[in-house]
Design an enzyme around this catalytic site. Sequence first.
Site, PDB file in Angstrom:
ATOM      1  N   TYR A 139     -30.341   1.706 105.116  1.00 42.66           N
ATOM      2  CA  TYR A 139     -29.260   2.689 105.286  1.00 42.66           C
ATOM      3  C   TYR A 139     -28.133   2.400 104.287  1.00 42.66           C
ATOM      4  O   TYR A 139     -27.677   3.304 103.568  1.00 42.66           O
ATOM      5  CB  TYR A 139     -28.728   2.657 106.723  1.00 42.66           C
ATOM      6  N   TYR A 146     -28.487  10.781 106.916  1.00 39.79           N
ATOM      7  CA  TYR A 146     -29.452  10.090 107.785  1.00 39.79           C
ATOM      8  C   TYR A 146     -28.683   8.889 108.328  1.00 39.79           C
ATOM      9  O   TYR A 146     -28.367   7.966 107.575  1.00 39.79           O
ATOM     10  CB  TYR A 146     -30.669   9.665 106.959  1.00 39.79           C
ATOM     11  N   TRP A 194     -17.307   2.717 111.681  1.00 42.07           N
ATOM     12  CA  TRP A 194     -17.361   2.721 113.150  1.00 42.07           C
ATOM     13  C   TRP A 194     -16.932   4.084 113.721  1.00 42.07           C
ATOM     14  O   TRP A 194     -16.043   4.180 114.565  1.00 42.07           O
ATOM     15  CB  TRP A 194     -16.474   1.617 113.733  1.00 42.07           C
TER      16      TRP A 194
HETATM   17  N1  LIG Z   1     -21.642   7.188 112.491  1.00 37.75           N
HETATM   18  C1  LIG Z   1     -20.985   6.140 111.976  1.00 37.75           C
HETATM   19  O1  LIG Z   1     -20.670   5.147 112.654  1.00 37.75           O
HETATM   20  C2  LIG Z   1     -20.593   6.157 110.516  1.00 37.75           C
HETATM   21  C3  LIG Z   1     -19.897   5.077 109.990  1.00 37.75           C
HETATM   22  C4  LIG Z   1     -19.523   5.119 108.650  1.00 37.75           C
HETATM   23  C5  LIG Z   1     -19.838   6.208 107.871  1.00 37.75           C
HETATM   24  N2  LIG Z   1     -20.537   7.239 108.405  1.00 37.75           N
HETATM   25  C6  LIG Z   1     -20.863   8.385 107.548  1.00 37.75           C
HETATM   26  O2  LIG Z   1     -20.092   9.481 107.996  1.00 37.75           O
HETATM   27  C7  LIG Z   1     -20.789  10.702 107.740  1.00 37.75           C
HETATM   28  C8  LIG Z   1     -20.823  11.550 108.986  1.00 37.75           C
HETATM   29  O3  LIG Z   1     -21.476  10.791 109.993  1.00 37.75           O
HETATM   30  P1  LIG Z   1     -21.755  11.398 111.446  1.00 37.75           P
HETATM   31  O4  LIG Z   1     -21.657  10.260 112.390  1.00 37.75           O
HETATM   32  O5  LIG Z   1     -20.947  12.627 111.647  1.00 37.75           O
HETATM   33  O6  LIG Z   1     -23.299  11.769 111.275  1.00 37.75           O
HETATM   34  P2  LIG Z   1     -24.226  12.524 112.318  1.00 37.75           P
HETATM   35  O7  LIG Z   1     -23.513  12.740 113.600  1.00 37.75           O
HETATM   36  O8  LIG Z   1     -25.539  11.806 112.317  1.00 37.75           O
HETATM   37  O9  LIG Z   1     -24.404  13.954 111.624  1.00 37.75           O
HETATM   38  C9  LIG Z   1     -25.175  14.142 110.474  1.00 37.75           C
HETATM   39  C10 LIG Z   1     -25.707  15.560 110.523  1.00 37.75           C
HETATM   40  O10 LIG Z   1     -26.461  15.794 109.336  1.00 37.75           O
HETATM   41  C11 LIG Z   1     -27.655  16.474 109.713  1.00 37.75           C
HETATM   42  N3  LIG Z   1     -28.692  16.332 108.702  1.00 37.75           N
HETATM   43  C12 LIG Z   1     -29.609  15.347 108.556  1.00 37.75           C
HETATM   44  N4  LIG Z   1     -30.413  15.617 107.522  1.00 37.75           N
HETATM   45  C13 LIG Z   1     -29.987  16.797 106.979  1.00 37.75           C
HETATM   46  C14 LIG Z   1     -30.424  17.581 105.894  1.00 37.75           C
HETATM   47  N5  LIG Z   1     -31.473  17.230 105.138  1.00 37.75           N
HETATM   48  N6  LIG Z   1     -29.739  18.719 105.615  1.00 37.75           N
HETATM   49  C15 LIG Z   1     -28.700  19.100 106.373  1.00 37.75           C
HETATM   50  N7  LIG Z   1     -28.246  18.408 107.436  1.00 37.75           N
HETATM   51  C16 LIG Z   1     -28.890  17.247 107.725  1.00 37.75           C
HETATM   52  C17 LIG Z   1     -28.024  15.819 111.023  1.00 37.75           C
HETATM   53  O11 LIG Z   1     -28.983  16.566 111.720  1.00 37.75           O
HETATM   54  P3  LIG Z   1     -29.982  15.750 112.701  1.00 37.75           P
HETATM   55  O12 LIG Z   1     -29.136  15.106 113.742  1.00 37.75           O
HETATM   56  O13 LIG Z   1     -30.870  16.853 113.219  1.00 37.75           O
HETATM   57  O14 LIG Z   1     -30.682  14.757 111.836  1.00 37.75           O
HETATM   58  C18 LIG Z   1     -26.652  15.796 111.705  1.00 37.75           C
HETATM   59  O15 LIG Z   1     -26.349  17.031 112.328  1.00 37.75           O
HETATM   60  C19 LIG Z   1     -22.158  10.275 107.203  1.00 37.75           C
HETATM   61  O16 LIG Z   1     -22.132  10.348 105.804  1.00 37.75           O
HETATM   62  C20 LIG Z   1     -22.301   8.841 107.638  1.00 37.75           C
HETATM   63  O17 LIG Z   1     -23.148   8.112 106.771  1.00 37.75           O
HETATM   64  C21 LIG Z   1     -20.900   7.253 109.716  1.00 37.75           C
END
Ligand SMILES: NC(=O)c1ccc[n+]([C@@H]2O[C@H](COP(=O)([O-])OP(=O)(O)OC[C@H]3O[C@@H](n4cnc5c(N)ncnc54)[C@H](OP(=O)(O)O)[C@@H]3O)[C@@H](O)[C@H]2O)c1
Length: 285
Positions: free
Chosen positions: A126, A62, A151
């Site tokens: 978060y 999330y 980021w």
């Molecule tokens: N984005 C950032 O800036 C950032 C920074 C630091 C760390 N991170 C971490 O890096 C990781 C990857 O991030 P990201 O940016 O690739 O995330 P993202 O683009 O939001 O992708 C997350 C995916 O997980 C799916 N999802 C949500 N709930 C789910 C569930 N119950 N079962 C299965 N899939 C589910 C989402 O679907 P929906 O879109 O339909 O909800 C989405 O496709 C995460 O752990 C995040 O916390 C991200």
Amino acid sequence: MKILVTGSNGQLGNELRLLAQHHIELVFLFTDFEELDITDEVSVEKTFSAFNPDWIINCAAYTAVDKAEQEPEKAMLINAQAPGLLAIIANKHNTRILQVSTDYVFDGKNYKPYGEDHPKNPSGTYAISKAAGEDNVLKNSKAAIIIRTSWLYSAFGANFVKTIRKAGRERGQLKVVADQIGSPTWAHDLAEAILIMVIRNAEAGIYHFSNEGVCSWYDFAKAIIELSDIQCVVNPTDTAGYPLPSPRPYYSVFDKSKYTSITQQSIPYWRDSLKKCIALLNEQS
Ligand SMILES: NC(=O)c1ccc[n+]([C@@H]2O[C@H](COP(=O)([O-])OP(=O)(O)OC[C@H]3O[C@@H](n4cnc5c(N)ncnc54)[C@H](OP(=O)(O)O)[C@@H]3O)[C@@H](O)[C@H]2O)c1
């Protein structure tokens, strides 16, 4: 080697999907919410029994940082409880789990890059949910890897790079926060780092990974506008001038020496990676 990827329609999951094409020796099962809801124990158990993975890379999360303040139960379920459940089931099936986490687990009050062992002090729903997710994974699987990143951006999904390009084109003038410092990470580089660790069966524990170099969100936005060749003036503001529902860390730079020493890999400089991602975005538009 068989690798189960969750949340694979997101930024990181999509980058792993692309890289998988260059690793025909690996068998991947890419899933997102529709194929595998990580909060659904029965479904997780079924997938493990049918696919019998050597690794699970949990990209599902999330990630709506501000919205999480209105949906704390959902954020905790997906980011904290579900990774714990995945770790329990992974352990039972002799599968190693790699959980992706965030710089937000720190309070951002440091004055030098954060080491993996620095005490966590998350603030906001978060951040608290992701920190609890780390604890639940580590408690339930001694073989787990946690990789923290910061980021994150990609040509896939929604992110700061795309937001700034769109806003810059539409408005011609932007104000961006200049008093929060960190390191951008191209999800492609993170996906490569993750695969290196998985293929080499890296030692369990916590690792930090971002691109090299440090900047403010203002510097990042300036670079995005310049490299995209968009006519837009970017002005600095401070955190107080851009209030958001959830707090952000002021300083979230990682010490990445653990990752570089175990993999012997150098990490690309953030501006070089940004240039590559922008070239891909330009091809798309
Ligand atoms: N984005 C950032 O800036 C950032 C920074 C630091 C760390 N991170 C971490 O890096 C990781 C990857 O991030 P990201 O940016 O690739 O995330 P993202 O683009 O939001 O992708 C997350 C995916 O997980 C799916 N999802 C949500 N709930 C789910 C569930 N119950 N079962 C299965 N899939 C589910 C989402 O679907 P929906 O879109 O339909 O909800 C989405 O496709 C995460 O752990 C995040 O916390 C991200």
